[in-house]
Each structure stands twice: as structure tokens, then as C-alpha cells.
Scaffold this motif. Structure first.
Motif, PDB file in Angstrom:
ATOM      1  N   ASP A   7       2.857  -2.281  -0.688  1.00  0.00           N
ATOM      2  CA  ASP A   7       4.179  -2.586  -1.229  1.00  0.00           C
ATOM      3  C   ASP A   7       4.640  -3.920  -0.662  1.00  0.00           C
ATOM      4  O   ASP A   7       3.907  -4.575   0.102  1.00  0.00           O
ATOM      5  CB  ASP A   7       5.175  -1.445  -0.979  1.00  0.00           C
ATOM      6  CG  ASP A   7       5.567  -1.279   0.479  1.00  0.00           C
ATOM      7  OD1 ASP A   7       5.267  -2.151   1.324  1.00  0.00           O
ATOM      8  OD2 ASP A   7       6.204  -0.259   0.795  1.00  0.00           O
ATOM      9  N   THR A   8       5.830  -4.359  -1.009  1.00  0.00           N
ATOM     10  CA  THR A   8       6.291  -5.679  -0.572  1.00  0.00           C
ATOM     11  C   THR A   8       6.562  -5.774   0.921  1.00  0.00           C
ATOM     12  O   THR A   8       6.701  -6.873   1.442  1.00  0.00           O
ATOM     13  CB  THR A   8       7.557  -6.105  -1.339  1.00  0.00           C
ATOM     14  OG1 THR A   8       8.579  -5.132  -1.121  1.00  0.00           O
ATOM     15  CG2 THR A   8       7.272  -6.254  -2.824  1.00  0.00           C
ATOM     16  N   THR A   9       6.613  -4.626   1.618  1.00  0.00           N
ATOM     17  CA  THR A   9       6.776  -4.656   3.071  1.00  0.00           C
ATOM     18  C   THR A   9       5.430  -4.735   3.788  1.00  0.00           C
ATOM     19  O   THR A   9       5.386  -4.859   4.994  1.00  0.00           O
ATOM     20  CB  THR A   9       7.518  -3.405   3.586  1.00  0.00           C
ATOM     21  OG1 THR A   9       6.674  -2.256   3.448  1.00  0.00           O
ATOM     22  CG2 THR A   9       8.829  -3.197   2.865  1.00  0.00           C
ATOM     23  N   GLY A  10       4.339  -4.632   3.004  1.00  0.00           N
ATOM     24  CA  GLY A  10       3.003  -4.633   3.588  1.00  0.00           C
ATOM     25  C   GLY A  10       2.478  -3.242   3.878  1.00  0.00           C
ATOM     26  O   GLY A  10       1.354  -3.092   4.370  1.00  0.00           O
ATOM     27  N   ALA A  11       3.263  -2.205   3.584  1.00  0.00           N
ATOM     28  CA  ALA A  11       2.832  -0.830   3.830  1.00  0.00           C
ATOM     29  C   ALA A  11       1.794  -0.419   2.786  1.00  0.00           C
ATOM     30  O   ALA A  11       1.959  -0.697   1.597  1.00  0.00           O
ATOM     31  CB  ALA A  11       4.026   0.112   3.777  1.00  0.00           C
ATOM     32  N   PRO A  12       0.724   0.254   3.229  1.00  0.00           N
ATOM     33  CA  PRO A  12      -0.297   0.691   2.272  1.00  0.00           C
ATOM     34  C   PRO A  12       0.202   1.849   1.411  1.00  0.00           C
ATOM     35  O   PRO A  12       0.916   2.732   1.896  1.00  0.00           O
ATOM     36  CB  PRO A  12      -1.457   1.130   3.167  1.00  0.00           C
ATOM     37  CG  PRO A  12      -0.830   1.474   4.479  1.00  0.00           C
ATOM     38  CD  PRO A  12       0.380   0.596   4.612  1.00  0.00           C
ATOM     39  N   VAL A  13      -0.154   1.817   0.139  1.00  0.00           N
ATOM     40  CA  VAL A  13       0.183   2.889  -0.801  1.00  0.00           C
ATOM     41  C   VAL A  13      -1.027   3.129  -1.698  1.00  0.00           C
ATOM     42  O   VAL A  13      -1.939   2.302  -1.774  1.00  0.00           O
ATOM     43  CB  VAL A  13       1.418   2.539  -1.669  1.00  0.00           C
ATOM     44  CG1 VAL A  13       2.666   2.384  -0.809  1.00  0.00           C
ATOM     45  CG2 VAL A  13       1.182   1.299  -2.501  1.00  0.00           C
TER      46      VAL A  13
END
Length: 130
Positions: A7-13
Motif C-alpha cells: 500500500d502507499t505506506t509501504g505495508a505488504p498486502v
């Protein structure tokens, strides 16, 4: 399931497809497997290869992280792989295809405007599946 997404925060999804319920959906999940969004669709009966997208939603606490756009892009990419015609009843899908329809078609995608029958099918699915 599509992995290696962020996502735009860099968190994996991850984005996967769920066809087990009364309404099918592409789902986005956090790294821990928690579902946080979905793009609902129905496949038009008797119209082989027509997928009607009618609702996209991301949990409010995860808004602003680009997850809805990620869902749309992954659902459209999967539609190309499966040679499906996309019918965007969902405003998010319609807006995306209005802006990026030429790119979608260039990548092998096919889409068309919703007919009254498509809208009626999506409305019935939403009423009966909710």
C-alpha cells in the motif's frame, strides 16, 4: 492470489479472489491475513465471460492507503488474464476505466457500459447477498 503488493505506506498486502459467498469479490488483506477491503462482482448468467463490478469498499481505518485503487487494478488485470469483459457499475471502476480505459484495452482488456439488465442483476445480487 497476488503477493508482493504494497500500500502507499509501504505495508505488504495481498489481493485474492473469494467466490465462496453469495457475492464474489476480490479481497485485499494485510500481511497478517486480515481482510480490509473488497471489490464485489457478479458474473452475468448466460453471457459467458461478462463480469459486472458493482461495489468496492475499504475499511475506513485503512482509507487513504491506496487499497481501493489496488483492488481495481488487480481485478482488471485478472479480468484480462481470464479474457473477461468488464462491466463497471461501481463508480470507482467506471472512473478508473474512464481515465485509463485505453491502457486497459491496450493490455488486452475489454469493457463496455452497463445496460439496464446489468444494473438490475447487480442490484438483485446486492439485495440478496448482503
Amino acid at each position: 492470489m497476488t503477493e508482493g503488493l504494497f500500500d502507499t505506506t509501504g505495508a505488504p498486502v495481498t489481493v485474492g479472489i473469494d467466490v465462496t459467498g453469495p457475492i464474489s469479490a476480490y479481497t485485499v488483506k494485510l500481511a497478517d491475513g486480515s481482510p480490509v477491503g473488497r471489490a464485489d462482482f457478479v458474473d452475468a448468467p448466460g453471457a459467458d465471460g461478462v463480469r459486472i463490478f458493482f461495489h468496492t469498499e475499504v475499511d475506513q481505518e485503512f482509507g487513504g492507503r491506496g487499497l481501493a485503487g489496488l483492488l481495481v487494478r488487480e481485478a482488471l488485470a485478472d479480468s484480462v488474464r481470464k479474457n473477461l469483459t468488464v462491466v463497471p457499475v461501481c463508480p470507482l471502476f467506471a472512473r478508473h476505466l474512464k481515465r485509463h480505459g485505453d491502457e486497459f484495452v491496450a493490455s488486452g482488456g475489454v469493457f463496455r457500459r452497463a445496460t439496464p439488465a446489468d444494473i438490475a442483476l447487480a442490484t438483485r445480487a446486492a439485495r440478496n447477498g448482503a
